[in-house]
Design a protein around this motif. Structure first.
Motif, PDB file in Angstrom:
ATOM      1  N   TYR A 265       8.833  -7.845  -5.329  1.00  0.00           N
ATOM      2  CA  TYR A 265       9.153  -7.013  -4.172  1.00  0.00           C
ATOM      3  C   TYR A 265      10.113  -7.691  -3.205  1.00  0.00           C
ATOM      4  O   TYR A 265      10.394  -7.139  -2.129  1.00  0.00           O
ATOM      5  CB  TYR A 265       7.876  -6.584  -3.442  1.00  0.00           C
ATOM      6  CG  TYR A 265       7.223  -5.385  -4.083  1.00  0.00           C
ATOM      7  CD1 TYR A 265       7.517  -4.093  -3.662  1.00  0.00           C
ATOM      8  CD2 TYR A 265       6.341  -5.535  -5.143  1.00  0.00           C
ATOM      9  CE1 TYR A 265       6.944  -2.990  -4.266  1.00  0.00           C
ATOM     10  CE2 TYR A 265       5.757  -4.438  -5.762  1.00  0.00           C
ATOM     11  CZ  TYR A 265       6.063  -3.175  -5.313  1.00  0.00           C
ATOM     12  OH  TYR A 265       5.492  -2.078  -5.919  1.00  0.00           O
TER      13      TYR A 265
ATOM     14  N   ILE B 107       0.446  -0.363  -3.957  1.00  0.00           N
ATOM     15  CA  ILE B 107       0.989   0.113  -5.228  1.00  0.00           C
ATOM     16  C   ILE B 107       0.484  -0.737  -6.385  1.00  0.00           C
ATOM     17  O   ILE B 107       0.101  -0.219  -7.446  1.00  0.00           O
ATOM     18  CB  ILE B 107       2.529   0.110  -5.173  1.00  0.00           C
ATOM     19  CG1 ILE B 107       3.014   1.152  -4.166  1.00  0.00           C
ATOM     20  CG2 ILE B 107       3.123   0.391  -6.552  1.00  0.00           C
ATOM     21  CD1 ILE B 107       4.489   1.062  -3.861  1.00  0.00           C
ATOM     22  N   THR B 108       0.457  -2.060  -6.184  1.00  0.00           N
ATOM     23  CA  THR B 108      -0.025  -2.958  -7.240  1.00  0.00           C
ATOM     24  C   THR B 108      -1.486  -2.691  -7.559  1.00  0.00           C
ATOM     25  O   THR B 108      -1.885  -2.613  -8.731  1.00  0.00           O
ATOM     26  CB  THR B 108       0.154  -4.429  -6.815  1.00  0.00           C
ATOM     27  OG1 THR B 108       1.538  -4.688  -6.561  1.00  0.00           O
ATOM     28  CG2 THR B 108      -0.339  -5.372  -7.897  1.00  0.00           C
TER      29      THR B 108
ATOM     30  N   PHE C  35       2.073   7.922  -2.589  1.00  0.00           N
ATOM     31  CA  PHE C  35       1.733   6.821  -1.688  1.00  0.00           C
ATOM     32  C   PHE C  35       2.926   6.444  -0.820  1.00  0.00           C
ATOM     33  O   PHE C  35       2.825   6.324   0.408  1.00  0.00           O
ATOM     34  CB  PHE C  35       1.261   5.613  -2.511  1.00  0.00           C
ATOM     35  CG  PHE C  35       0.791   4.446  -1.688  1.00  0.00           C
ATOM     36  CD1 PHE C  35      -0.497   4.388  -1.199  1.00  0.00           C
ATOM     37  CD2 PHE C  35       1.653   3.387  -1.402  1.00  0.00           C
ATOM     38  CE1 PHE C  35      -0.935   3.306  -0.440  1.00  0.00           C
ATOM     39  CE2 PHE C  35       1.235   2.308  -0.651  1.00  0.00           C
ATOM     40  CZ  PHE C  35      -0.064   2.263  -0.173  1.00  0.00           C
ATOM     41  N   ASN C  36       4.095   6.281  -1.455  1.00  0.00           N
ATOM     42  CA  ASN C  36       5.300   5.902  -0.709  1.00  0.00           C
ATOM     43  C   ASN C  36       5.743   7.000   0.248  1.00  0.00           C
ATOM     44  O   ASN C  36       6.102   6.732   1.404  1.00  0.00           O
ATOM     45  CB  ASN C  36       6.438   5.578  -1.679  1.00  0.00           C
ATOM     46  CG  ASN C  36       6.291   4.229  -2.338  1.00  0.00           C
ATOM     47  OD1 ASN C  36       5.729   3.304  -1.763  1.00  0.00           O
ATOM     48  ND2 ASN C  36       6.781   4.107  -3.555  1.00  0.00           N
TER      49      ASN C  36
ATOM     50  N   THR D   6       2.157   6.787  -7.123  1.00  0.00           N
ATOM     51  CA  THR D   6       3.035   5.849  -6.418  1.00  0.00           C
ATOM     52  C   THR D   6       3.996   6.586  -5.500  1.00  0.00           C
ATOM     53  O   THR D   6       4.209   6.186  -4.340  1.00  0.00           O
ATOM     54  CB  THR D   6       3.829   5.002  -7.430  1.00  0.00           C
ATOM     55  OG1 THR D   6       2.925   4.237  -8.219  1.00  0.00           O
ATOM     56  CG2 THR D   6       4.779   4.053  -6.710  1.00  0.00           C
ATOM     57  N   ASN D   7       4.577   7.682  -6.002  1.00  0.00           N
ATOM     58  CA  ASN D   7       5.492   8.471  -5.172  1.00  0.00           C
ATOM     59  C   ASN D   7       4.768   9.112  -3.998  1.00  0.00           C
ATOM     60  O   ASN D   7       5.293   9.176  -2.877  1.00  0.00           O
ATOM     61  CB  ASN D   7       6.164   9.557  -6.012  1.00  0.00           C
ATOM     62  CG  ASN D   7       7.129   8.981  -7.030  1.00  0.00           C
ATOM     63  OD1 ASN D   7       7.743   7.948  -6.788  1.00  0.00           O
ATOM     64  ND2 ASN D   7       7.250   9.635  -8.178  1.00  0.00           N
TER      65      ASN D   7
ATOM     66  N   PRO E 175      10.330   3.124  -0.501  1.00  0.00           N
ATOM     67  CA  PRO E 175       9.431   2.121   0.082  1.00  0.00           C
ATOM     68  C   PRO E 175      10.116   1.245   1.124  1.00  0.00           C
ATOM     69  O   PRO E 175       9.471   0.813   2.086  1.00  0.00           O
ATOM     70  CB  PRO E 175       8.967   1.292  -1.117  1.00  0.00           C
ATOM     71  CG  PRO E 175       9.898   1.600  -2.223  1.00  0.00           C
ATOM     72  CD  PRO E 175      10.405   2.977  -1.975  1.00  0.00           C
TER      73      PRO E 175
ATOM     74  N   THR F  49      -1.870   0.624  -9.391  1.00  0.00           N
ATOM     75  CA  THR F  49      -1.365   0.501 -10.759  1.00  0.00           C
ATOM     76  C   THR F  49      -2.379  -0.224 -11.640  1.00  0.00           C
ATOM     77  O   THR F  49      -2.629   0.176 -12.784  1.00  0.00           O
ATOM     78  CB  THR F  49      -0.025  -0.255 -10.776  1.00  0.00           C
ATOM     79  OG1 THR F  49       0.919   0.449  -9.965  1.00  0.00           O
ATOM     80  CG2 THR F  49       0.519  -0.364 -12.190  1.00  0.00           C
TER      81      THR F  49
END
Length: 343
Positions: free
Chosen positions: A69, A303-304, A319-320, A316-317, A270, A307
Motif C-alpha cells: 500500500y 481490506i486485508t 468498503f472503499n 472491497t469496492n 482508496p 480479503t
C-alpha cells in the motif's frame, strides 16, 4: 478590522470560543478527535486478530501490507497538495499508471537504463501537472473537468503504448531498491512513503510555502489581497501532485516487478478516501500528511482483513466507496466547525 484586543468592550465568550471553565473539556474533546481514527484502527486490528490470530496477527502480513500500500500512500499524499490549495486532481491514478507503463515500455522493450527511465517518468509526471494547471488556472476550467479529461486521455495512451498488456521483466535494480531490502522486516517501499510524509509535514507546518498553500485553499481572493501569488501557488501544487503520482508509479512498478496498464487506477478511490479521512484526524479540519498515512493503512487493514476472511471481491469496492462518502462528510463537518471556531 478591529481585533478583540483593541475592542473597548470586554469580549463575551461565544459557543465557538470556550470559556475558561469549559476549556479543559474542550481540549480533551479535541484530543480525542485527533486520535479517534488511530484508536478505531487499533480496534480493527484487534477485531481481525481475534478472528484470525495466526494468520492476521503475523508480522509478515503487516510487512506485506505496508509495502503493497506504499503506492496508495504516496498517491494520497499527491492528492492532498492541490486539495489544500482548493483544487481536485482526479488524474493521479492515471499518472501512476502512465509512469509505471513508461518504465515497462522504455526499460523492457527499448532497453533504456533504469536510472534514465525513472527521470523520464518523473518528468512526465511534472508535464501532466503543468498541462492540468494550464487549463485549470489560465483557461479557468474547473479542476474536476480537466483532470477527469486527462485521466481518460492518459488511460488511452497507456493502453496504446503497452498494447493493453502487462509488461514483465523490469530491471531487477528497481525491484531490489523497492522491495528487495528490508528495515525492521518491512520493505523499503514503506519508508519511501514515510520520507514523503516527513517532507510534506515539514513544508506544510514549518515553511512560508505551506502557510501560503493553506491560505490559498481557505480563500483565494483574501490570499490575493494579502499579496500571495495565488496562481503560482496553485500551479506549483498541481505540478507537485503530478510528480508525486509519478513517484507512486515508480514504487508500484518496483513492488510488482512489472507494468500493469489497468490496476494502478484501482488506487484512486482508496487514495481519495484516505485524503479526506485523514483530514478528520491528527489535525482535524485540515488535509495533513500524517492523517493521510494513518487513513491509508486504516483502509488497508480493513481490506486485508476482509480479503483474508474470504469476503467477495465486490465488498472491497463497497468498503472503499462507503469510506470515501463517510470521510468526505466528516471532513466537511470538521472543516466547517474549524472555520466557526476560528471565526
Amino acid at each position: 478590522m478591529m481585533t478583540e484586543a483593541a475592542s473597548p468592550i470586554p469580549a463575551t465568550p461565544s459557543p465557538a470560543t470556550p470559556s475558561a471553565g469549559h476549556r479543559p473539556a474542550f481540549r480533551l474533546g479535541r484530543f480525542i478527535e485527533r486520535i479517534a481514527l488511530i484508536f478505531v484502527w487499533l480496534l480493527l486490528i484487534a477485531f481481525f486478530g481475534a478472528l484470525m490470530p495466526q494468520s492476521f496477527l503475523n508480522w509478515g502480513n503487516f510487512s506485506i501490507m505496508f509495502a503493497s500500500y506504499a503506492p496508495a500512500a504516496v498517491l494520497a499524499l499527491a492528492i492532498i497538495v492541490p486539495l489544500t490549495a482548493g483544487d481536485y486532481d482526479l488524474s493521479v491514478g492515471a499518472t501512476l499508471t502512465l509512469s509505471s507503463g513508461l518504465i515497462g515500455v522504455l526499460n523492457v522493450w527499448h532497453h533504456m537504463p533504469i536510472g534514465l527511465v525513472l527521470v523520464i517518468a518523473l518528468g512526465v509526471g511534472a508535464l501532466v501537472g503543468m498541462v492540468n494547471a494550464l487549463f485549470i488556472i489560465y483557461f479557468r476550467i474547473p479542476s474536476l473537468v480537466v483532470t477527469l479529461g486527462t485521466t481518460s486521455l492518459m488511460t488511452g495512451i497507456v493502453q496504446w503504448m503497452t498494447n493493453s498488456s502487462t509488461i514483465g521483466g523490469i530491471d531487477n535494480a528497481l525491484v531490489m531498491a523497492v522491495v528487495g531490502g528490508r528495515l525492521l522486516g518491512v520493505p523499503y517501499a514503506f519508508y519511501y512513503a514515510m520520507i514523503v510524509v516527513v517532507a510534506m509535514w515539514y513544508v506544510f507546518d514549518y515553511t512560508p510555502l505551506g502557510r501560503k498553500l493553506l491560505f490559498v485553499g481557505r480563500g483565494r481572493e483574501v490570499a490575493r489581497l494579502n499579496g500571495i501569488a495565488v496562481d503560482h501557488v496553485r500551479f506549483g501544487a498541481l505540478v507537485t501532485s503530478g510528480v508525486l503520482a509519478a513517484a507512486a508509479g515508480i514504487i508500484y512498478a518496483g513492488v510488482l516487478g512489472s507494468a500493469d496498464p489497468y490496476s494502478g487506477l484501482n488506487f484512486l478511490l482508496p487514495a481519495f478516501a484516505a485524503a479526506f479521512l485523514g483530514a478528520t484526524t491528527i489535525l482535524p479540519g485540515r488535509f495533513n500528511p500524517w492523517g493521510a498515512i494513518v487513513a491509508v493503512y486504516f483502509l488497508a487493514t480493513g481490506i486485508t482483513g476482509l480479503t483474508m476472511l474470504g469476503i467477495p471481491l465486490w465488498v472491497t469496492n463497497v468498503f472503499n466507496g462507503g469510506a470515501l462518502i463517510l470521510a468526505v462528510t466528516i471532513s466537511q463537518l470538521t472543516r466547517g466547525r474549524e472555520a466557526t471556531d476560528i471565526g
